[in-house]
Scaffold this motif. Sequence first.
Motif, short mmCIF file in Angstrom:
data_model
loop_
_atom_site.label_atom_id
_atom_site.label_comp_id
_atom_site.label_asym_id
_atom_site.label_seq_id
_atom_site.Cartn_x
_atom_site.Cartn_y
_atom_site.Cartn_z
N UNK A 187 41.02 38.63 25.35
CA UNK A 187 40.32 37.34 25.40
C UNK A 187 39.95 36.76 24.04
N UNK A 188 40.66 37.14 23.00
CA UNK A 188 40.52 36.48 21.71
C UNK A 188 39.11 36.44 21.18
N UNK A 189 38.64 35.24 20.82
CA UNK A 189 37.37 35.09 20.11
C UNK A 189 36.14 35.41 20.96
N UNK A 190 36.28 35.47 22.28
CA UNK A 190 35.13 35.83 23.11
C UNK A 190 35.12 37.31 23.43
N UNK A 191 36.20 38.02 23.07
CA UNK A 191 36.27 39.46 23.26
C UNK A 191 36.45 39.87 24.71
N UNK A 192 36.83 41.10 24.91
CA UNK A 192 36.96 41.65 26.25
C UNK A 192 38.25 41.26 26.95
N UNK A 193 38.22 41.33 28.28
CA UNK A 193 39.41 41.16 29.12
C UNK A 193 39.24 39.97 30.06
N UNK A 194 40.27 39.16 30.15
CA UNK A 194 40.36 38.14 31.19
C UNK A 194 41.47 38.53 32.15
N UNK A 226 31.12 37.96 18.93
CA UNK A 226 31.89 39.06 19.51
C UNK A 226 33.11 39.40 18.65
N UNK A 227 33.53 40.65 18.67
CA UNK A 227 34.77 40.99 17.97
C UNK A 227 35.96 40.34 18.66
N UNK A 228 37.00 40.04 17.90
CA UNK A 228 38.18 39.37 18.43
C UNK A 228 39.03 40.37 19.20
N UNK A 229 39.39 40.01 20.45
CA UNK A 229 40.22 40.88 21.28
C UNK A 229 41.69 40.66 20.94
N UNK A 230 42.42 41.73 20.66
CA UNK A 230 43.79 41.63 20.16
C UNK A 230 44.82 42.21 21.12
N UNK A 231 44.67 43.48 21.49
CA UNK A 231 45.68 44.16 22.30
C UNK A 231 45.23 44.32 23.74
N UNK A 232 46.20 44.39 24.66
CA UNK A 232 45.91 44.52 26.08
C UNK A 232 47.01 45.36 26.73
N UNK A 233 46.61 46.35 27.52
CA UNK A 233 47.60 47.20 28.19
C UNK A 233 47.02 47.77 29.48
N UNK A 239 45.18 50.50 37.75
CA UNK A 239 43.75 50.58 38.09
C UNK A 239 42.86 50.40 36.87
N UNK A 240 43.40 50.67 35.68
CA UNK A 240 42.64 50.54 34.44
C UNK A 240 43.38 49.62 33.48
N UNK A 241 42.61 48.95 32.62
CA UNK A 241 43.20 48.10 31.59
C UNK A 241 42.39 48.29 30.32
N UNK A 242 43.08 48.49 29.20
CA UNK A 242 42.43 48.68 27.91
C UNK A 242 42.62 47.46 27.03
N UNK A 243 41.57 47.12 26.27
CA UNK A 243 41.63 45.98 25.34
C UNK A 243 41.10 46.44 23.99
N UNK A 244 41.86 46.16 22.93
CA UNK A 244 41.44 46.54 21.58
C UNK A 244 40.85 45.34 20.85
N UNK A 245 40.04 45.61 19.82
CA UNK A 245 39.29 44.56 19.15
C UNK A 245 39.36 44.67 17.63
#
Length: 343
Positions: A187-194, A226-233, A239-245
């Motif tokens: 989710x970029x500049x708002x961080x986390x997962x959409x 918030x830290x910038x969210x970059x990676x998503x997998x 069942x799980x999703x990881x997001x890097x910042x």
Amino acid sequence: RRARETESEGNQGDSRGNEGRDGARPGGRPRKVLSNQILRHRVEGAVRQEPCLVVGRAGGARCLARRPGWTRYGGAAAEDVRGGGGGGGLRMLTGSCDETFNLWGYTDENGLTQELTSTGQDLGVVSMDVSPTGEFGATSSLDCVIRLVRIKTKEVEQIATIELPAPETWQVAYHPDPSREILGVAAGCVGGLRLYKSGVLDDGLKREICHIGPKPTTQASAMTTPPFALGCAFDPTGTKCAVSHSDGHIALYDVESQKHVLTFAGHSKPVRGLSFTADGTFLISACDDKTCNLYDTSSKNPIGSLNGHDSSVLCVERSGADGFCVTGSSDGGMKVWDLRNRR
């Protein structure tokens, strides 16, 4: 705008020469990487750079190669890496900082053949993925828009756009179960997962499912933004999703309950890419600190690391179920790692 300024700076560098230009390419133009994925390939005698490449197959997802810094896969099995084959051949999408994405065909006999070009990806594509069936694709671009497309035989049909008020999108990833029709977005500049519904919707139906915020460490939580969210997998089960910042933390989310599960520690610089192992037991990170950490998904601390790149690690991808992964770095190199021996 930044992409155009970079191009202008590069042209000026051509006339000045290479002296004192760290990381300059021949001709004086510096390397500029917009995302955690970059493709360098030679087509018709010219070297092209593209932020990402996605491979699908009509009638079922396949791939030319798994994503080692220059490809992304769409639910392929390891034996599909050979390329070629019957049943319509392989197809792929490439997204570029030239504000286009291209549809290609591939056969062992003829190699890559460009089938069409689609424009309108303003400011350039930073991420792209293909659904597990190979029927749909998604792009994330610097104009703060996510575009959902249907991949047809000779055309790419846009089915929806998700316009955001700020750069609230970076890497995109399809849920591994095609029946769920879910797209995960860092989710970029708002961080986390959409999470978004990725299929064709009736008029009036809401596409966004939820936004789950970042969960940085105690030290990082003192930041005013918030830290910038970059990676998503997604993990293989979905069942799980990881997001890097950008602050180095990696958040693991439960897709069903839409809640934060765990925060992985171990990095202090931006983590650009993520990949789960084939059995979902481990998560591999690609970080600007030149390392890749290996995490047990039940523990917050790394159980090992992969060291050997001379610059930022931009992306990582597992290689089937054989215990290997591949990384790509801004040092210009790609490395194949044996996860069992950490080397």
